[in-house]
Enzyme design. Structure first.
Site, PDB file in Angstrom:
ATOM      1  N   CYS A 113      70.793  44.817   3.269  1.00  0.00           N
ATOM      2  CA  CYS A 113      70.340  44.579   1.893  1.00  0.00           C
ATOM      3  C   CYS A 113      69.447  43.346   1.814  1.00  0.00           C
ATOM      4  O   CYS A 113      68.551  43.268   0.963  1.00  0.00           O
ATOM      5  CB  CYS A 113      71.519  44.454   0.940  1.00  0.00           C
ATOM      6  SG  CYS A 113      72.693  43.155   1.372  1.00  0.00           S
ATOM      7  N   HIS A 431      76.016  40.392  -1.200  1.00  0.00           N
ATOM      8  CA  HIS A 431      75.050  41.476  -1.372  1.00  0.00           C
ATOM      9  C   HIS A 431      73.769  40.958  -2.013  1.00  0.00           C
ATOM     10  O   HIS A 431      73.800  40.192  -2.981  1.00  0.00           O
ATOM     11  CB  HIS A 431      75.670  42.573  -2.258  1.00  0.00           C
ATOM     12  CG  HIS A 431      74.823  43.805  -2.378  1.00  0.00           C
ATOM     13  ND1 HIS A 431      74.374  44.503  -1.284  1.00  0.00           N
ATOM     14  CD2 HIS A 431      74.339  44.449  -3.476  1.00  0.00           C
ATOM     15  CE1 HIS A 431      73.665  45.547  -1.701  1.00  0.00           C
ATOM     16  NE2 HIS A 431      73.619  45.521  -3.026  1.00  0.00           N
TER      17      HIS A 431
END
Length: 483
Positions: A113, A431
């Site tokens: 990510c 994330h």
């Protein structure tokens, strides 16, 4: 219920039923179905004159079998379309992308990510995409190593695929070449690729592209990446103990927003980031001494990148810890008061012209005073184009719809176009997500393979203060004015 005949133009409609318990408007609607004449255009002759929508049938004396006259013109008959409806999924994929209004997402290949969010933010820079397309025609320079060349080609191909696809794209080739060029992104833990720092990925990719996209032997824009992202700094280095003073000049690709207990807003953090202490040898003292370095912006980029310094090395836990403090940032950023005196002087005239143009839109007279405002909240109109930080024209772009940079000047005003956020407590976990402003003005949240539309007012809420997504990198686009 009675039955009548209605004559309209050359037609006679027999056995038309009238429900006398309903108002005449219902009867007119029946005639609309028969003739195509809307009720408001119908003129029906009855005892006492024209039939009104809310008249009482019992007072009109209409009898069974009576013949009524109607006048009025019908609506134009709507022709059936020559082509039937075309559903979006039936369009060619490139047309689907246009209809969708944003590019595709990227599959997460296993803790990637950090890479996906970086790519989505940089993919939003049209001048970078244009330079990459030209790079494919010019080929590899002798000064560029093969791994950098291949990574630049992979970036070009991936950007092209994102523009043409509506389905999520798997950046397998790019990821493989990124790990080959920078082995730290291939670190494994228990056989699984580890999460990495998005800022490191951003910095390394831009450095690689800056090397690959340099045009040797050309006086016009020899360094595309530097022209787009490069920030020129001038610094005063002063030693209070010895009185020594010197000046330095350097080029960087981002400004740092330092976060402390005193910092609540981006502008405050940027001021902290332009000051630093360093220890070096003092010729006059014959030993090491502390020097204070104070920097000013002396050249502005087309795209201003700002990193929020949220991570620091924590010795106790031997890992990068995160500063969760809330730091607000604006949709419009004015960096005038962070610039050198020389650059401020060059920005004054373009800024005044921009204010005058905005004033004209509001019906105000142009100001005779050419002085420049230091107010960070001044609203100014956006003009496409770019120039170098000195306020003079720099790189020219041939891209359609974008004014040539040789025809525009900088103002020191920037508009937010991308935000890279991090959610979690450590740089090596959590994330990353990219939030990108589209050409249409709408914002898209790129959470790996799931692009989601977002409201602009929600973008500035990514300012920290908890465990939610918080801004780690902000990218602003220069607001310029024609010369």
């Amino acid at each position: 219920m009675i039955t009548v005949s209605v004559k309209w133009q050359k037609e006679m409609f027999k056995d038309v039923e009238i429900d006398t318990s309903q108002p005449p408007y219902v009867f007119k609607c029946q005639l609309y179905d028969l003739t195509g004449v809307p009720p408001e255009r119908q003129k029906i002759m009855v005892k006492g004159g024209l039939l009104k929508d809310d008249a009482d049938w019992s007072t009109l004396g209409v009898k069974e079998g009576q013949k009524l006259m109607m006048m009025g013109t019908a609506d134009e008959i709507i022709k059936a379309p020559e082509k039937g409806p075309v559903f979006m999924e039936d369009l060619p994929e490139e047309e689907q992308v246009v209809a969708l209004g944003h590019s595709a997402g990227l599959f997460n290949l296993g803790n990637t990510c950090y890479m996906n969010s970086t790519l989505q933010c940089l993919h939003s820079v049209p001048e970078l995409k244009s330079a990459l397309i030209k790079y494919s025609h010019s080929g590899k320079s002798n000064d560029v190593d093969q791994s950098s060349h291949m990574l630049a080609i992979a970036t070009r191909d991936l950007f092209n695929e994102l523009d043409k696809s509506v389905k999520p794209v798997a950046p397998m080739q790019f990821w493989m070449l990124l790990r080959k060029k920078y082995p730290q992104f291939g670190q494994l833990h228990n056989g699984v690729f580890m999460q990495q720092d998005a800022e490191e990925c951003w910095t390394q990719l831009l450095y690689t592209l800056s090397q690959s996209l340099k045009t040797t032997g050309s006086s016009e824009n020899p360094d595309t990446v530097k022209a787009l992202f490069g920030i020129e700094l001038v610094s005063r280095v002063h030693c209070q103990e010895s009185g020594e003073e010197s000046s330095e000049a350097e080029s960087v690709y981002s400004l740092k927003c330092h976060i402390s207990q005193e910092v609540n807003h981006l502008h405050e953090g940027l001021k902290h980031g332009l000051k630093s202490e360093l220890e070096k040898a003092s010729p006059s003292l014959g030993r090491s001494a502390i020097y204070l370095k104070e920097s000013r912006i002396d050249g502005l980029p087309r795209y201003l990148t700002i990193q929020f310094v949220r991570f620091f090395w924590k010795r106790e836990s031997n890992q990068k810890a995160k500063i969760l403090r809330k730091v607000d940032y604006p949709l419009e950023l004015d960096v005038y008061d962070l610039c050198s005196d020389d650059l401020r002087g060059k920005l004054e005239a373009p800024r005044q012209r921009l204010r005058d143009e905005e004033g004209k839109k509001l019906g105000l007279k142009a100001s005779k005073d050419g002085s420049s405002s230091k107010d960070n909240d001044v609203k100014m109109s956006n003009a496409e184009g770019s120039s170098n930080g000195s306020g003079e024209p720099s790189m020219a772009t041939s891209q359609e719809g974008v004014q040539s940079d040789s025809e525009t000047q900088m103002t020191g005003i920037y508009d937010l176009v991308a935000v890279l956020t991090h959610k979690g407590r450590s740089a090596d976990s959590g994330h990353y997500v990219g939030w990108v402003k589209q050409e249409s003005g709408k914002w898209i949240e790129y959470d790996d393979d799931s692009p989601i539309a977002q409201r602009e007012e929600d973008i500035t809420k990514l300012s920290g203060g908890g465990d939610w997504h918080m801004a780690y990198i902000c990218m602003y686009k220069a607001r310029t004015i024609p010369m």
